[in-house]
Scaffold this active site. Structure first.
Site, short mmCIF file in Angstrom:
data_model
loop_
_atom_site.label_atom_id
_atom_site.label_comp_id
_atom_site.label_asym_id
_atom_site.label_seq_id
_atom_site.Cartn_x
_atom_site.Cartn_y
_atom_site.Cartn_z
N ARG A 52 83.64 41.73 24.94
CA ARG A 52 82.75 42.78 25.43
C ARG A 52 83.45 44.07 25.28
NH1 ARG A 52 85.82 44.55 28.67
NH2 ARG A 52 84.45 45.76 29.46
N ASP A 242 80.18 53.70 24.95
CA ASP A 242 79.60 52.88 24.19
C ASP A 242 79.01 53.67 23.07
OD1 ASP A 242 79.91 51.50 26.64
OD2 ASP A 242 79.84 49.89 24.96
O1 MRU Z 1 78.89 45.63 28.86
P1 MRU Z 1 80.25 46.01 28.82
O2 MRU Z 1 81.23 45.35 29.56
O3 MRU Z 1 80.57 45.63 27.16
O4 MRU Z 1 80.51 47.60 28.77
C1 MRU Z 1 81.80 48.03 28.40
C2 MRU Z 1 81.63 49.65 28.80
O5 MRU Z 1 80.80 50.12 29.26
C3 MRU Z 1 82.89 50.37 28.44
O6 MRU Z 1 83.27 51.13 29.32
C4 MRU Z 1 82.62 50.68 27.06
O7 MRU Z 1 82.32 49.81 26.08
C5 MRU Z 1 84.03 51.29 26.60
S1 MRU Z 1 85.24 50.14 26.08
C6 MRU Z 1 86.49 50.74 25.60
#
Ligand code: MRU
Length: 365
Positions: A52, A242
């Site tokens: 993730r 994201d």
């Molecule tokens: O749901 P996730 O764990 O994939 O969410 C991750 C995040 O929100 C992070 O802050 C984002 O992907 C940036 S990762 C460098």
């Protein structure tokens, strides 16, 4: 970065043509390596969040195309693989960006060569991500150093949300890369780690990687940040993203927006660290245009943790039968963001700021 004192990345190819990942659903309780052999394995690993974090799911998807080409390198096989990978998680644009890059190279490649070309593409995207994160670390550490110099002997207190550390990328991280570079420069940094309900990426992943790296940190309940800011106990906030619009709005883990509001109310700098692959140059209004993933309600109603004997257990924390909703991300408007920390430097969260650093993307869509 380090796991039990040994350098590690989050994903790597094997000699047999497969890919291995650290299964992040097992952290911090176990470091389990999982092998991905097929497109199905890859789509499931992304959707179930064994990998993730925006940059890491992009790199994983690029590898997924290579695995798909092993089984079916036809035009139809390529189109299906690209479609399935892009649909595996909707918010992080890095995923579609990586798939589009590899797919466009493959469409002009004969079927017999597609697996090799896809592997080359995945390696290139992974190495570029490592280099970008390292540079984000250098630029962000400059900001931390300025605060350290003004603060005298006391540590710099940084707050972060979710996990945007090396576990969310191939190595280094985005929001945490500045912490690691500052640490290497001898700056005393302490990190307030939001637990990040419902999946607890802060308590489980950020705390784990900071601990492995020897960075001082404290896990806090998600709602504690505003209180700490009111009492002068947060010098700056750095979060990941994201998807960032060309105007500087940033989608990140649910709850990020509330931290930005609290930071603005208390005059605390709020930075978003991300590589250019996180910018969606087509979008101008994050709240209206960025798709927000909704995940299963059981992530809210249940929690998983370790029992005293080390075994994992899943328990229900909600009133049985009560419905729950699980919005995975929210959007922080550019006006609440002090700056974006990118691999090319630090800029205002605005179209002018991003265009100045990335002039090749400045033309309107
Ligand atoms: O749901 P996730 O764990 O994939 O969410 C991750 C995040 O929100 C992070 O802050 C984002 O992907 C940036 S990762 C460098």
């Amino acid at each position: 970065m380090l796991i039990h004192g040994r350098p590690s990345r989050t994903i790597w190819p094997t000699a047999s043509g497969a890919v291995e990942i650290i299964d992040q659903t097992c952290l911090p309780h176990a470091v389990k390596i999982v092998r991905l052999e097929t497109l199905d394995d890859t789509v499931a690993a992304i959707a179930d969040m064994r990998v993730r974090g925006a940059p890491l799911i992009g790199v994983t998807a690029a590898w997924g195309l290579a695995l798909a080409m092993r089984a079916d390198a036809s035009d139809a096989g390529l189109a299906l693989a690209a479609r399935r990978l892009k649909a595996s998680r909707p918010t992080a644009v890095n995923l579609a960006w990586a798939v589009d890059r590899v797919e466009s190279a493959l469409t002009i490649t004969p079927a017999a060569d597609r697996e090799a070309v896809a592997r080359g593409g995945a390696v290139a995207i992974a190495e570029a991500d490592v280099a970008a994160c390292r540079r984000i670390g250098e630029h962000g550490a400059d900001l931390i150093e300025v605060i350290a110099r003004a603060g005298g002997d006391r540590p710099v207190n940084l707050l972060t949300h979710c996990n945007a550390g090396w576990l969310a990328t191939v190595d280094w991280g985005t929001a945490l890369a500045p912490v690691y570079v500052a640490q290497a420069r001898g700056v005393d940094v302490h990190v307030w780690v939001d637990e990040t309900r419902p999946r607890n990426q802060g308590a489980a992943l950020t705390a784990f990687e900071l601990g492995q790296q020897g960075v001082a940190h404290t896990i806090i309940a998600d709602n504690a940040g505003g209180h700490l800011m009111q009492h002068g106990r947060v010098d700056l906030v750095i979060v990941g993203a994201d998807r960032i619009t060309r105007t500087g709005d940033a989608a990140n883990k649910i709850g990020t927006y509330l931290k930005a509001l609290a930071a603005a109310d208390n005059g605390v700098p709020f930075h978003v660290a991300a590589p250019a692959s996180t910018v969606d140059w087509r979008l101008t209004d994050g709240v209206a245009q960025i798709p927000i993933e909704e995940r299963g309600a059981e992530e809210v109603t249940h929690m998983t943790g370790a029992l005293a004997d080390g075994s994992l257990a899943r328990v229900q924390v909600s009133a049985p039968g009560s419905p729950a909703a699980n919005f995975a991300f929210d959007v922080t408007p550019a006006r609440l963001i002090t700056s974006l920390i990118t691999e090319r430097g630090v800029c205002p969260a605005s179209e002018a700021g991003l265009s100045a650093l990335f002039p090749e993307n400045a033309a309107p869509y």
